[in-house]
Design a protein around this motif. Sequence first.
Motif, PDB file in Angstrom:
ATOM      1  N   ASP A  52       4.978  10.168  -6.048  1.00  0.00           N
ATOM      2  CA  ASP A  52       5.102   8.712  -6.118  1.00  0.00           C
ATOM      3  C   ASP A  52       4.486   8.054  -4.882  1.00  0.00           C
ATOM      4  OD1 ASP A  52       5.742   6.218  -6.986  1.00  0.00           O
ATOM      5  OD2 ASP A  52       7.886   6.380  -6.589  1.00  0.00           O
ATOM      6  N   SER A  53       3.304   7.522  -5.039  1.00  0.00           N
ATOM      7  CA  SER A  53       2.638   6.771  -3.977  1.00  0.00           C
ATOM      8  C   SER A  53       1.661   5.788  -4.612  1.00  0.00           C
ATOM      9  CB  SER A  53       1.908   7.703  -3.004  1.00  0.00           C
ATOM     10  OG  SER A  53       0.894   8.404  -3.685  1.00  0.00           O
ATOM     11  N   GLU A  54       1.417   4.721  -3.911  1.00  0.00           N
ATOM     12  CA  GLU A  54       0.499   3.708  -4.426  1.00  0.00           C
ATOM     13  C   GLU A  54      -0.176   2.998  -3.258  1.00  0.00           C
ATOM     14  OE1 GLU A  54       0.427  -0.108  -7.509  1.00  0.00           O
ATOM     15  OE2 GLU A  54       2.286   1.015  -7.203  1.00  0.00           O
ATOM     16  N   THR A  55      -1.460   2.747  -3.404  1.00  0.00           N
ATOM     17  CA  THR A  55      -2.235   2.037  -2.391  1.00  0.00           C
ATOM     18  C   THR A  55      -2.898   0.831  -3.032  1.00  0.00           C
ATOM     19  OG1 THR A  55      -2.675   4.123  -1.244  1.00  0.00           O
ATOM     20  CG2 THR A  55      -4.067   2.250  -0.667  1.00  0.00           C
ATOM     21  N   ASN A  56      -2.769  -0.317  -2.386  1.00  0.00           N
ATOM     22  CA  ASN A  56      -3.440  -1.526  -2.866  1.00  0.00           C
ATOM     23  C   ASN A  56      -3.839  -2.384  -1.663  1.00  0.00           C
ATOM     24  OD1 ASN A  56      -1.086  -2.853  -2.053  1.00  0.00           O
ATOM     25  ND2 ASN A  56      -0.219  -2.811  -4.121  1.00  0.00           N
ATOM     26  N   ASP A  57      -4.129  -3.637  -1.891  1.00  0.00           N
ATOM     27  CA  ASP A  57      -4.586  -4.525  -0.817  1.00  0.00           C
ATOM     28  C   ASP A  57      -3.519  -4.745   0.258  1.00  0.00           C
ATOM     29  OD1 ASP A  57      -6.933  -4.756  -2.172  1.00  0.00           O
ATOM     30  OD2 ASP A  57      -6.393  -6.636  -3.185  1.00  0.00           O
ATOM     31  N   TYR A  58      -2.252  -4.528  -0.120  1.00  0.00           N
ATOM     32  CA  TYR A  58      -1.160  -4.732   0.840  1.00  0.00           C
ATOM     33  C   TYR A  58      -0.913  -3.501   1.709  1.00  0.00           C
ATOM     34  CZ  TYR A  58      -0.189  -8.790  -2.066  1.00  0.00           C
ATOM     35  OH  TYR A  58      -0.284  -9.962  -2.764  1.00  0.00           O
ATOM     36  N   GLY A  59      -1.492  -2.366   1.348  1.00  0.00           N
ATOM     37  CA  GLY A  59      -1.309  -1.138   2.110  1.00  0.00           C
ATOM     38  C   GLY A  59      -0.845  -0.001   1.217  1.00  0.00           C
ATOM     39  N   SER A  60      -0.429   1.092   1.851  1.00  0.00           N
ATOM     40  CA  SER A  60       0.020   2.282   1.123  1.00  0.00           C
ATOM     41  C   SER A  60       1.540   2.372   1.161  1.00  0.00           C
ATOM     42  CB  SER A  60      -0.574   3.548   1.745  1.00  0.00           C
ATOM     43  OG  SER A  60      -1.971   3.563   1.589  1.00  0.00           O
ATOM     44  N   LEU A  61       2.106   2.834   0.050  1.00  0.00           N
ATOM     45  CA  LEU A  61       3.553   3.045  -0.031  1.00  0.00           C
ATOM     46  C   LEU A  61       3.792   4.391  -0.696  1.00  0.00           C
ATOM     47  CD1 LEU A  61       6.373   1.853   0.437  1.00  0.00           C
ATOM     48  CD2 LEU A  61       6.231   0.814  -1.827  1.00  0.00           C
ATOM     49  N   SER A  62       4.616   5.207  -0.050  1.00  0.00           N
ATOM     50  CA  SER A  62       4.925   6.543  -0.559  1.00  0.00           C
ATOM     51  C   SER A  62       6.433   6.763  -0.504  1.00  0.00           C
ATOM     52  CB  SER A  62       4.211   7.610   0.284  1.00  0.00           C
ATOM     53  OG  SER A  62       4.632   8.901  -0.085  1.00  0.00           O
ATOM     54  N   TYR A  63       6.901   7.745  -1.282  1.00  0.00           N
ATOM     55  CA  TYR A  63       8.333   8.059  -1.274  1.00  0.00           C
ATOM     56  C   TYR A  63       8.806   8.427   0.134  1.00  0.00           C
ATOM     57  CZ  TYR A  63       8.238  13.072  -0.454  1.00  0.00           C
ATOM     58  OH  TYR A  63       8.112  14.294   0.139  1.00  0.00           O
ATOM     59  N   SER A  64       7.915   9.031   0.920  1.00  0.00           N
ATOM     60  CA  SER A  64       8.290   9.489   2.262  1.00  0.00           C
ATOM     61  C   SER A  64       8.550   8.329   3.223  1.00  0.00           C
ATOM     62  CB  SER A  64       7.209  10.405   2.834  1.00  0.00           C
ATOM     63  OG  SER A  64       5.965   9.730   2.891  1.00  0.00           O
ATOM     64  N   ASN A  65       8.148   7.124   2.845  1.00  0.00           N
ATOM     65  CA  ASN A  65       8.426   5.952   3.672  1.00  0.00           C
ATOM     66  C   ASN A  65       9.862   5.447   3.519  1.00  0.00           C
ATOM     67  OD1 ASN A  65       5.217   4.988   2.605  1.00  0.00           O
ATOM     68  ND2 ASN A  65       5.675   5.660   4.683  1.00  0.00           N
ATOM     69  N   ILE A  66      10.561   5.924   2.499  1.00  0.00           N
ATOM     70  CA  ILE A  66      11.903   5.428   2.196  1.00  0.00           C
ATOM     71  C   ILE A  66      12.901   6.585   2.302  1.00  0.00           C
ATOM     72  CG2 ILE A  66      13.349   4.284   0.467  1.00  0.00           C
ATOM     73  CD1 ILE A  66      10.750   3.055  -0.644  1.00  0.00           C
ATOM     74  N   THR A  67      13.862   6.453   3.200  1.00  0.00           N
ATOM     75  CA  THR A  67      14.826   7.525   3.473  1.00  0.00           C
ATOM     76  C   THR A  67      15.612   7.917   2.229  1.00  0.00           C
ATOM     77  OG1 THR A  67      15.052   6.668   5.719  1.00  0.00           O
ATOM     78  CG2 THR A  67      16.722   8.218   4.979  1.00  0.00           C
ATOM     79  N   ALA A  68      16.022   6.953   1.423  1.00  0.00           N
ATOM     80  CA  ALA A  68      16.812   7.244   0.220  1.00  0.00           C
ATOM     81  C   ALA A  68      16.039   8.125  -0.753  1.00  0.00           C
ATOM     82  CB  ALA A  68      17.218   5.944  -0.464  1.00  0.00           C
TER      83      ALA A  68
END
Length: 199
Positions: A52-68
């Motif tokens: 689960d990860s996604e990159t767009n104009d706002y930046g990258s977001l991955s599951y590893s960015n969220i502790t839960a």
Amino acid sequence: MANKNQKTIDLVSGTRPCHDEDGGSGIRMAEMLLRLFPVGLCVAALVVMIKDSETNDYGSLSYSNITAFRFLVHANGILAGYSLLTAAFTAVPRPMTMPRAWTFFLLDQVSTYLILAAGAVATEVVFLTYKGDVAVPWSEACESYGHFCKQATASITITFLVVICYVLLSLISAYRLFSKYDAPVGYLNKGIEIIDFRS
């Protein structure tokens, strides 16, 4: 008298007679399947979340960015291993001694609460990513990261199927443990005196 002595020997050894063991082969088969089924579910939830990860104009977001979400991945990994080991153990017919029954009962309880806690925390985070929260200031991230939120929701949904399996397993292990204890016969034979406090 022979039956009484046999019962005493069974209590000392921690086992019950063969005809009474584990409530029958039906319960043992159901338990083995309930222990095996979560292995696939845990691995599926783990893989979906790890990818689960996604990159767009706002930046990258991955599951590893969220502790839960990291907690959810670790909990699913632990339960996949535990489910596999206990399924293998349950597949081999053997007498269930009192220490084994207590071990299964306690480990099943811990596993159930572990996966329930991981699923609940991850659900709260996904809810916040969908709805946002002005108080914390948490914006509605799913408007920008729709694919990420969908995959996280899928992983959490699979995890709650694991929770259902482990609730059932907890009930089975509780039954197997507490059915080994006899009712207090002495108290059942005594009459119960009812006191009328109105007089």
